[in-house]
Design an enzyme around this catalytic site. Sequence first.
Site, PDB file in Angstrom:
ATOM      1  N   ASP A  42      45.179  55.969   1.999  1.00  0.00           N
ATOM      2  CA  ASP A  42      43.520  55.621   2.237  1.00  0.00           C
ATOM      3  C   ASP A  42      42.510  54.961   3.950  1.00  0.00           C
ATOM      4  O   ASP A  42      41.984  54.278   4.674  1.00  0.00           O
ATOM      5  CB  ASP A  42      43.593  54.398   1.712  1.00  0.00           C
ATOM      6  CG  ASP A  42      43.963  53.097   1.939  1.00  0.00           C
ATOM      7  OD1 ASP A  42      44.610  53.294   3.289  1.00  0.00           O
ATOM      8  OD2 ASP A  42      44.111  52.262   1.484  1.00  0.00           O
ATOM      9  N   HIS A 245      52.117  75.348  23.491  1.00  0.00           N
ATOM     10  CA  HIS A 245      50.769  74.211  22.855  1.00  0.00           C
ATOM     11  C   HIS A 245      51.874  73.167  22.545  1.00  0.00           C
ATOM     12  O   HIS A 245      51.942  72.780  21.279  1.00  0.00           O
ATOM     13  CB  HIS A 245      49.967  74.580  21.318  1.00  0.00           C
ATOM     14  CG  HIS A 245      48.970  75.652  21.857  1.00  0.00           C
ATOM     15  ND1 HIS A 245      48.529  76.361  21.379  1.00  0.00           N
ATOM     16  CD2 HIS A 245      48.514  75.477  23.132  1.00  0.00           C
ATOM     17  CE1 HIS A 245      47.758  77.230  21.728  1.00  0.00           C
ATOM     18  NE2 HIS A 245      47.145  76.179  23.241  1.00  0.00           N
ATOM     19  N   ASP A 262      48.952  69.009  30.653  1.00  0.00           N
ATOM     20  CA  ASP A 262      47.400  70.363  30.052  1.00  0.00           C
ATOM     21  C   ASP A 262      46.555  68.772  29.440  1.00  0.00           C
ATOM     22  O   ASP A 262      47.357  67.844  27.887  1.00  0.00           O
ATOM     23  CB  ASP A 262      47.798  70.739  29.022  1.00  0.00           C
ATOM     24  CG  ASP A 262      46.461  71.849  28.863  1.00  0.00           C
ATOM     25  OD1 ASP A 262      45.469  71.569  28.829  1.00  0.00           O
ATOM     26  OD2 ASP A 262      46.497  73.173  28.362  1.00  0.00           O
ATOM     27  N   ASP A 273      39.002  69.611  30.650  1.00  0.00           N
ATOM     28  CA  ASP A 273      40.504  69.958  30.091  1.00  0.00           C
ATOM     29  C   ASP A 273      40.380  70.989  31.412  1.00  0.00           C
ATOM     30  O   ASP A 273      40.504  72.356  32.122  1.00  0.00           O
ATOM     31  CB  ASP A 273      39.415  71.292  29.459  1.00  0.00           C
ATOM     32  CG  ASP A 273      41.511  72.183  28.982  1.00  0.00           C
ATOM     33  OD1 ASP A 273      42.102  72.187  29.177  1.00  0.00           O
ATOM     34  OD2 ASP A 273      40.889  73.331  28.033  1.00  0.00           O
ATOM     35  N   HIS A 355      49.254  84.473  27.722  1.00  0.00           N
ATOM     36  CA  HIS A 355      47.852  83.829  27.386  1.00  0.00           C
ATOM     37  C   HIS A 355      46.149  84.195  28.033  1.00  0.00           C
ATOM     38  O   HIS A 355      46.640  85.780  29.020  1.00  0.00           O
ATOM     39  CB  HIS A 355      47.837  82.610  26.999  1.00  0.00           C
ATOM     40  CG  HIS A 355      47.734  81.961  27.922  1.00  0.00           C
ATOM     41  ND1 HIS A 355      46.883  81.596  28.948  1.00  0.00           N
ATOM     42  CD2 HIS A 355      49.010  81.653  29.001  1.00  0.00           C
ATOM     43  CE1 HIS A 355      48.155  81.310  30.379  1.00  0.00           C
ATOM     44  NE2 HIS A 355      48.684  80.403  29.800  1.00  0.00           N
ATOM     45  N   HIS A 359      38.045  80.179  28.934  1.00  0.00           N
ATOM     46  CA  HIS A 359      37.483  80.002  26.936  1.00  0.00           C
ATOM     47  C   HIS A 359      36.468  79.279  27.470  1.00  0.00           C
ATOM     48  O   HIS A 359      36.408  78.356  28.985  1.00  0.00           O
ATOM     49  CB  HIS A 359      38.169  78.991  26.065  1.00  0.00           C
ATOM     50  CG  HIS A 359      39.358  78.227  26.790  1.00  0.00           C
ATOM     51  ND1 HIS A 359      38.115  76.496  27.047  1.00  0.00           N
ATOM     52  CD2 HIS A 359      40.560  77.093  27.813  1.00  0.00           C
ATOM     53  CE1 HIS A 359      39.194  75.902  27.523  1.00  0.00           C
ATOM     54  NE2 HIS A 359      40.317  75.881  27.236  1.00  0.00           N
ATOM     55  N   HIS A 366      37.084  74.294  22.900  1.00  0.00           N
ATOM     56  CA  HIS A 366      37.209  75.840  23.379  1.00  0.00           C
ATOM     57  C   HIS A 366      35.592  75.873  22.686  1.00  0.00           C
ATOM     58  O   HIS A 366      35.927  76.483  21.518  1.00  0.00           O
ATOM     59  CB  HIS A 366      38.629  76.496  22.418  1.00  0.00           C
ATOM     60  CG  HIS A 366      40.077  75.653  23.076  1.00  0.00           C
ATOM     61  ND1 HIS A 366      41.114  76.551  22.383  1.00  0.00           N
ATOM     62  CD2 HIS A 366      40.130  75.887  24.343  1.00  0.00           C
ATOM     63  CE1 HIS A 366      42.036  76.233  22.925  1.00  0.00           C
ATOM     64  NE2 HIS A 366      41.413  75.637  23.985  1.00  0.00           N
ATOM     65  N   GLU A 391      42.940  79.712  33.731  1.00  0.00           N
ATOM     66  CA  GLU A 391      43.970  79.177  33.675  1.00  0.00           C
ATOM     67  C   GLU A 391      45.373  79.955  33.508  1.00  0.00           C
ATOM     68  O   GLU A 391      46.175  79.963  32.881  1.00  0.00           O
ATOM     69  CB  GLU A 391      44.494  78.014  32.597  1.00  0.00           C
ATOM     70  CG  GLU A 391      43.909  78.486  31.185  1.00  0.00           C
ATOM     71  CD  GLU A 391      43.693  77.959  30.385  1.00  0.00           C
ATOM     72  OE1 GLU A 391      44.787  77.409  29.817  1.00  0.00           O
ATOM     73  OE2 GLU A 391      42.630  77.790  29.278  1.00  0.00           O
ATOM     74  N   TYR A 395      56.232  81.364  32.333  1.00  0.00           N
ATOM     75  CA  TYR A 395      57.030  80.459  31.616  1.00  0.00           C
ATOM     76  C   TYR A 395      57.588  81.316  31.824  1.00  0.00           C
ATOM     77  O   TYR A 395      58.207  82.454  31.042  1.00  0.00           O
ATOM     78  CB  TYR A 395      55.924  80.187  30.656  1.00  0.00           C
ATOM     79  CG  TYR A 395      54.649  80.239  30.321  1.00  0.00           C
ATOM     80  CD1 TYR A 395      54.204  78.755  30.587  1.00  0.00           C
ATOM     81  CD2 TYR A 395      53.452  81.677  30.075  1.00  0.00           C
ATOM     82  CE1 TYR A 395      52.838  77.940  30.355  1.00  0.00           C
ATOM     83  CE2 TYR A 395      51.773  80.234  30.727  1.00  0.00           C
ATOM     84  CZ  TYR A 395      52.124  79.467  30.929  1.00  0.00           C
ATOM     85  OH  TYR A 395      50.824  79.031  30.908  1.00  0.00           O
ATOM     86  N   ARG A 415      51.233  76.239  34.495  1.00  0.00           N
ATOM     87  CA  ARG A 415      50.387  76.704  34.720  1.00  0.00           C
ATOM     88  C   ARG A 415      49.162  75.859  35.414  1.00  0.00           C
ATOM     89  O   ARG A 415      49.550  74.306  36.218  1.00  0.00           O
ATOM     90  CB  ARG A 415      49.861  76.470  33.333  1.00  0.00           C
ATOM     91  CG  ARG A 415      48.376  76.809  32.478  1.00  0.00           C
ATOM     92  CD  ARG A 415      47.668  76.825  31.176  1.00  0.00           C
ATOM     93  NE  ARG A 415      48.328  75.604  29.983  1.00  0.00           N
ATOM     94  CZ  ARG A 415      49.426  75.013  29.550  1.00  0.00           C
ATOM     95  NH1 ARG A 415      50.130  76.331  29.611  1.00  0.00           N
ATOM     96  NH2 ARG A 415      49.240  74.201  28.831  1.00  0.00           N
ATOM     97  N   GLU A 417      45.116  74.907  35.806  1.00  0.00           N
ATOM     98  CA  GLU A 417      43.841  74.985  35.130  1.00  0.00           C
ATOM     99  C   GLU A 417      42.774  74.266  35.964  1.00  0.00           C
ATOM    100  O   GLU A 417      42.732  72.812  35.727  1.00  0.00           O
ATOM    101  CB  GLU A 417      44.705  74.705  33.438  1.00  0.00           C
ATOM    102  CG  GLU A 417      42.388  75.021  33.289  1.00  0.00           C
ATOM    103  CD  GLU A 417      43.033  74.124  31.628  1.00  0.00           C
ATOM    104  OE1 GLU A 417      42.118  74.831  30.211  1.00  0.00           O
ATOM    105  OE2 GLU A 417      43.822  73.921  31.355  1.00  0.00           O
TER     106      GLU A 417
END
Length: 449
Positions: A42, A245, A262, A273, A355, A359, A366, A391, A395, A415, A417
Site C-alpha cells: 500500500d 544503464h 550520468d 541530463d 548508442h 535525444h 527523453h 553524449e 566502452y 561518456r 554528455e
Amino acid sequence: MSDGPVFPLPEYLRRQSALLSQLDIHSILLIPTNDMKIRSNDVHFPFRASSDILYLTGWDEPKALFVGHHDGEEWKTTLFVRDNNELAERWEGRRVGVSGAQERWPVDNARDWESRLDALEGWIQTKSTVYIQQGHDQDLDTLVNRLVTTKTRERTVSGKGPISIVDPSPLLAELRIRKSESEISIMREAAIIASNAHTHAMRNTKGESNESEIQSLIESTFMKNHSVPSYGSIVAGGDNATILHYHANRDVVEDGSLILIDAGCEVQGYASDITRTWPVGGKFSQVQRDLYEIVLTAQIEAIEMCRPGNTWSDPHKAAVRSLSKGLVEIGVLDCSIEEAIGKNYDGRVREFFMHGTSHSIGLDVHDVGVIKPNGDDDGRLLEPGMVLTVEPGLYFPEWVETLNIDPKFAGIGIRIEDDVLITDGDPEVLTASCPKTVVDIENTVGKDV
C-alpha cells in the site's frame, strides 16, 4: 499545495489554443494525468504528473483531467480535480481544490474529479471524434470505449455520436519539441544545479570511494536546491561504466579507476541530463587520458553541428567520424577510418560506441517529438528552441570476451554528455559550467577533501 502554475497564464492559453486549433470542432479532447504507482503493497512512489497536463495547465496533483470541447461558438476548457477534503488532506497534504483551480489555473471551468464521468457522458455523445490519452484512467477509458462502440437505434437513425478514438500525443509532441523562452529559462536553472552537483562530487572525492557515497554527493545537491533526480542516477566505477544503464550504484571504486556519472535533476517539471567521467584519484593515466580525449574531441565536433538547418543526425555522424579516427590512430581498431565509420555509420566503431549521440530533453528526460519522420535516416532539420543532449562514449567491457580487447583498455567506460540549445547562431551548452577538459577535471577532483 501549489500556489499556481509555473508560467503566466497566457503561456498556457497559447499552448492550449495551438493544440485545439488543430482539432475539428466536432471532437473532444481528454488529457488525464498519470495515475498513482504502487511501490510495494500500500506504499506508492512519489507522484509525478503527466508531462502533457503540465504542459497544457501546470497542474501537478493526482486525479486530474483536462478537457477541451467546442460549444458551437468557441472552445471551452475544463479541469477536473480533487476537491478539498479536510480528513484526506490531514493524511496526504493540502489540495488546491476546485475553487482554487477555478481562480488560479488557465481553464474556463474547474469541476470535481468525481463528477467527470457523468459530465463527459453527455459531452462525448455530441461529438464524432474523441482525442484521448488512454492508459491513465481506467474508468475514463471504459466510458469512452463504451460510447464509441455501443450501437443504438437512435445513433443509427441520427448518425450522431462518437465513431473514432484518436491519440493526441503526436500533436502535443510536435508542440513540445520547441521550447519557449520561459521553458528555456527553467532548463538553464536545472542545468546549472546538475552541473554544480557533478562539480561537488568531483571536489569531494579523492582516492578509493564507493559508488553510493558519490551518488549521495550528487543527489544531496539536487535536494538542497529544491530539485529532484530527473531519472535514476548512474554512478559506475571501473568496469561498471561499460554497462550503459548501470543502476546498482553500490560497488567500491578503486583508486586509479574512472567513475562515470550520468545524473540530472528536474526543476518544476523540466529535466537536465549530464554525464561526466573522471579519475577518482585525481589524475588520468595515459591510457585513460588518450581515450578520454578521443571522446571529448568527438563531443566538441558533434556540438558544433547543433545548428539550425543541420539535420538531427549530423551531430551523431560527426561523433562517429571523430571516434573512428581516434580509435584507428591509437590502434584500438586495425582497419581504415572508412571501415571504422561504415557505409551507414555502422562500421567497426560500433563495437565500442553502441548508442546514439542525442535525444530531445524537456519535460521528459527523453523528451517527445518525432526526430526521423517516415524513417528518414538523416532526420528532421534542427530548429531554434530545440534542446538535445550530445553524449558520445567509448566502452571496453572486460567481461565481454568476443571483443578481444587489449588488456590496457579493458574495464574502461567513458561518456561525456551536455544539454545543448539550438539557437539562431552558435549552439548554447546549458551545462557548460561543469568541468570536462582534462585540465579542468584534474584541477577539480579532491579539492575539498
